[in-house]
Enzyme design. Structure first.
Site, PDB file in Angstrom:
ATOM      1  N   ALA A   1       0.740  -1.209  -0.003  1.00  0.00           N
ATOM      2  CA  ALA A   1       0.083   0.247   0.014  1.00  0.00           C
ATOM      3  C   ALA A   1       0.837   1.211  -0.067  1.00  0.00           C
ATOM      4  O   ALA A   1       2.066   1.150   0.457  1.00  0.00           O
ATOM      5  CB  ALA A   1      -1.080   0.009   1.252  1.00  0.00           C
TER       6      ALA A   1
ATOM      7  N   GLY B   1       0.634  -5.074   0.936  1.00  0.00           N
ATOM      8  CA  GLY B   1      -0.507  -5.214   0.076  1.00  0.00           C
ATOM      9  C   GLY B   1      -0.452  -5.819  -1.298  1.00  0.00           C
ATOM     10  O   GLY B   1      -1.271  -6.239  -1.984  1.00  0.00           O
TER      11      GLY B   1
ATOM     12  N   GLU C   1      -0.465  -9.161  -0.656  1.00  0.00           N
ATOM     13  CA  GLU C   1      -1.999  -9.630  -0.098  1.00  0.00           C
ATOM     14  C   GLU C   1      -2.861  -9.558  -1.553  1.00  0.00           C
ATOM     15  O   GLU C   1      -3.835 -10.218  -1.832  1.00  0.00           O
ATOM     16  CB  GLU C   1      -2.560  -8.657   0.576  1.00  0.00           C
ATOM     17  CG  GLU C   1      -2.053  -8.876   1.864  1.00  0.00           C
ATOM     18  CD  GLU C   1      -2.253  -7.676   2.926  1.00  0.00           C
ATOM     19  OE1 GLU C   1      -2.167  -6.502   2.842  1.00  0.00           O
ATOM     20  OE2 GLU C   1      -2.908  -7.929   3.978  1.00  0.00           O
TER      21      GLU C   1
ATOM     22  N   GLU D   1       4.556  -5.361   7.176  1.00  0.00           N
ATOM     23  CA  GLU D   1       3.703  -4.421   8.182  1.00  0.00           C
ATOM     24  C   GLU D   1       4.268  -4.094   9.393  1.00  0.00           C
ATOM     25  O   GLU D   1       4.285  -3.057  10.151  1.00  0.00           O
ATOM     26  CB  GLU D   1       2.152  -4.792   8.055  1.00  0.00           C
ATOM     27  CG  GLU D   1       1.625  -4.429   6.589  1.00  0.00           C
ATOM     28  CD  GLU D   1       1.664  -5.623   5.602  1.00  0.00           C
ATOM     29  OE1 GLU D   1       2.567  -6.319   5.842  1.00  0.00           O
ATOM     30  OE2 GLU D   1       1.083  -5.592   4.573  1.00  0.00           O
TER      31      GLU D   1
HETATM   32  N1  COA Z   1       4.359   3.278  -0.341  1.00  0.00           N
HETATM   33  C1  COA Z   1       5.092   4.276  -0.965  1.00  0.00           C
HETATM   34  N2  COA Z   1       6.190   4.534  -1.704  1.00  0.00           N
HETATM   35  C2  COA Z   1       6.977   3.376  -1.930  1.00  0.00           C
HETATM   36  C3  COA Z   1       6.621   2.279  -1.244  1.00  0.00           C
HETATM   37  C4  COA Z   1       5.305   1.967  -0.536  1.00  0.00           C
HETATM   38  N3  COA Z   1       4.768   0.756   0.028  1.00  0.00           N
HETATM   39  N4  COA Z   1       7.571   1.376  -1.629  1.00  0.00           N
HETATM   40  C5  COA Z   1       8.504   2.281  -2.177  1.00  0.00           C
HETATM   41  N5  COA Z   1       8.187   3.349  -2.555  1.00  0.00           N
HETATM   42  C6  COA Z   1       8.727   4.348  -3.228  1.00  0.00           C
HETATM   43  C7  COA Z   1       9.942   4.898  -2.231  1.00  0.00           C
HETATM   44  O1  COA Z   1       9.612   5.765  -1.315  1.00  0.00           O
HETATM   45  C8  COA Z   1      10.906   5.466  -3.508  1.00  0.00           C
HETATM   46  O2  COA Z   1      10.260   6.789  -3.736  1.00  0.00           O
HETATM   47  P1  COA Z   1      11.322   7.899  -3.908  1.00  0.00           P
HETATM   48  O3  COA Z   1      12.024   7.646  -5.128  1.00  0.00           O
HETATM   49  O4  COA Z   1      10.341   9.217  -4.194  1.00  0.00           O
HETATM   50  O5  COA Z   1      12.037   8.164  -2.777  1.00  0.00           O
HETATM   51  C9  COA Z   1      10.668   4.528  -4.650  1.00  0.00           C
HETATM   52  O6  COA Z   1       9.165   4.022  -4.233  1.00  0.00           O
HETATM   53  C10 COA Z   1      11.637   3.427  -4.656  1.00  0.00           C
HETATM   54  O7  COA Z   1      11.942   3.053  -3.709  1.00  0.00           O
HETATM   55  P2  COA Z   1      13.184   2.551  -3.014  1.00  0.00           P
HETATM   56  O8  COA Z   1      13.112   2.274  -1.419  1.00  0.00           O
HETATM   57  O9  COA Z   1      14.165   3.749  -2.971  1.00  0.00           O
HETATM   58  O10 COA Z   1      13.816   1.237  -3.718  1.00  0.00           O
HETATM   59  P3  COA Z   1      15.028   0.362  -3.005  1.00  0.00           P
HETATM   60  O11 COA Z   1      15.254  -0.749  -4.245  1.00  0.00           O
HETATM   61  O12 COA Z   1      16.090   1.053  -2.146  1.00  0.00           O
HETATM   62  O13 COA Z   1      13.816  -0.641  -1.964  1.00  0.00           O
HETATM   63  C11 COA Z   1      12.088  -1.802  -1.220  1.00  0.00           C
HETATM   64  C12 COA Z   1      12.853  -1.539  -2.412  1.00  0.00           C
HETATM   65  C13 COA Z   1      10.792  -2.673  -1.805  1.00  0.00           C
HETATM   66  C14 COA Z   1      12.774  -2.671  -0.305  1.00  0.00           C
HETATM   67  C15 COA Z   1      11.849  -0.576  -0.381  1.00  0.00           C
HETATM   68  O14 COA Z   1      11.057   0.389  -1.252  1.00  0.00           O
HETATM   69  C16 COA Z   1      10.456  -0.882   0.637  1.00  0.00           C
HETATM   70  O15 COA Z   1      10.922  -1.434   1.611  1.00  0.00           O
HETATM   71  N6  COA Z   1       9.357  -0.348   0.373  1.00  0.00           N
HETATM   72  C17 COA Z   1       8.362  -0.604   1.221  1.00  0.00           C
HETATM   73  C18 COA Z   1       7.631  -1.879   1.462  1.00  0.00           C
HETATM   74  C19 COA Z   1       6.678  -1.992   2.473  1.00  0.00           C
HETATM   75  O16 COA Z   1       6.938  -1.924   3.768  1.00  0.00           O
HETATM   76  N7  COA Z   1       5.413  -2.363   2.035  1.00  0.00           N
HETATM   77  C20 COA Z   1       4.445  -2.439   3.089  1.00  0.00           C
HETATM   78  C21 COA Z   1       3.322  -1.164   3.155  1.00  0.00           C
HETATM   79  S1  COA Z   1       2.380  -1.422   4.187  1.00  0.00           S
END
Ligand code: COA
Length: 257
Positions: free
Chosen positions: A66, A112, A115, A135
């Site tokens: 999400a 999400g 999910e 989460e």
């Molecule tokens: N919601 C909003 N933005 C998200 C996102 C999410 N769930 N997942 C990634 N993004 C965004 C990042 O903020 C970043 O935006 P920016 O370039 O404007 O700063 C962009 O997507 C790229 O992500 P980034 O974190 O820089 O890539 P990465 O390769 O370093 O890491 C992940 C990849 C997937 C490990 C990391 O993005 C992450 O942990 N995301 C969240 C996962 C999460 O907790 N999901 C559950 C949500 S309830």
């Protein structure tokens, strides 16, 4: 229909829906969820369509969860409503669809995103995909059916380990656990999902629809689990841990719980 955050194409009785927010790793914001509802509902009532493939744009992410940036100001009541509305309009719509829906997991499937894949009937992942429910590292719990559907798929012990550690697993580990049905190379992903759907399309569509309904009935749709998840997900939004978790994500640092 033109969507802002989806690319939809129909070919050989298959509707392919790609979530298209690549710079945000296809995270599900409100607009994307509303568009997903519309695109899936439309494919389900289109007679020529016999099955749906859900995937993510690019080759890095299926859906990274999400959209956390929309969470920052959400309170308990709004959190509960968010989960409720998403579950009903998108996740349950997919779960209960009368046509087969396959998740083509082309990269990260987190929160999400996993999910969403779990709500689909069949999952095919690329070998570099990473899956998880992170989460609790944000001070939340899965709110779109993850605590229920993952548990139904892998059993309580493995589900609890994945949910409580918030760890990501590889596509191969997901295959061993039975979370995904197949693991393929990136170049073979859509050929594999099309092959499965075209096989299903050669069968009786009324029987396919009845079979989905019957299998879903085995999962005990009437249990209280989904409702419990929604309520607990909402309560998380009122906690200091949630504030810290989301703030830490937005500030790109580790949370201190
Ligand atoms: N919601 C909003 N933005 C998200 C996102 C999410 N769930 N997942 C990634 N993004 C965004 C990042 O903020 C970043 O935006 P920016 O370039 O404007 O700063 C962009 O997507 C790229 O992500 P980034 O974190 O820089 O890539 P990465 O390769 O370093 O890491 C992940 C990849 C997937 C490990 C990391 O993005 C992450 O942990 N995301 C969240 C996962 C999460 O907790 N999901 C559950 C949500 S309830």
């Amino acid at each position: 229909m033109i969507y802002q955050n989806l690319v939809v194409s129909n070919d050989r009785h298959i509707c392919r829906i790609a979530i298209n927010r690549e710079p945000k790793l296809n995270a599900l914001n409100r607009l994307t969820l509303a568009e997903l509802h519309d695109a899936v509902a439309n494919a389900l009532i289109t007679d020529a369509i016999r099955g749906i493939v859900l995937t993510g744009a690019g080759n890095k992410a299926f859906v990274a969860g999400a959209d956390i940036s929309e969470f920052a100001t959400v309170n308990t009541e709004q959190g509960r409503a968010l989960a409720n509305e998403g579950q009903t309009s998108v996740f349950d719509l997919i779960h209960n669809a009368n046509k087969p829906i396959i998740a083509a997991i082309n990269g990260y499937a987190l929160g999400g995103g996993l999910e969403l894949a779990l709500a689909c009937h069949i999952r095919v992942a690329v070998s570099h995909a990473k899956l998880g429910l992170p989460e609790v590292s944000l001070g939340l719990i899965p709110g779109y059916g993850g605590t229920q559907r993952l548990t139904q798929l892998v059993g309580r012990g493995k589900a609890l380990e994945l949910i409580l550690t918030a760890d990501m697993i590889s596509a191969r580990e997901a295959l061993e656990l039975g979370i995904v049905n197949h693991v393929v190379e990136q170049t073979d992903l859509l050929a594999k999902t099309d092959e499965i759907l075209l096989r299903i399309a050669s069968r009786s569509r009324t029987a396919v629809s009845a079979a989905i309904k019957a299998v879903n009935a085995s999962l005990g749709a009437v249990n209280q689990g989904f409702e419990t998840e929604v309520n607990l997900f909402g309560e998380c939004f009122g906690t200091p841990d949630f504030k810290e978790g989301v703030t830490a994500f937005l500030e790109k640092r580790k949370p201190k719980f």
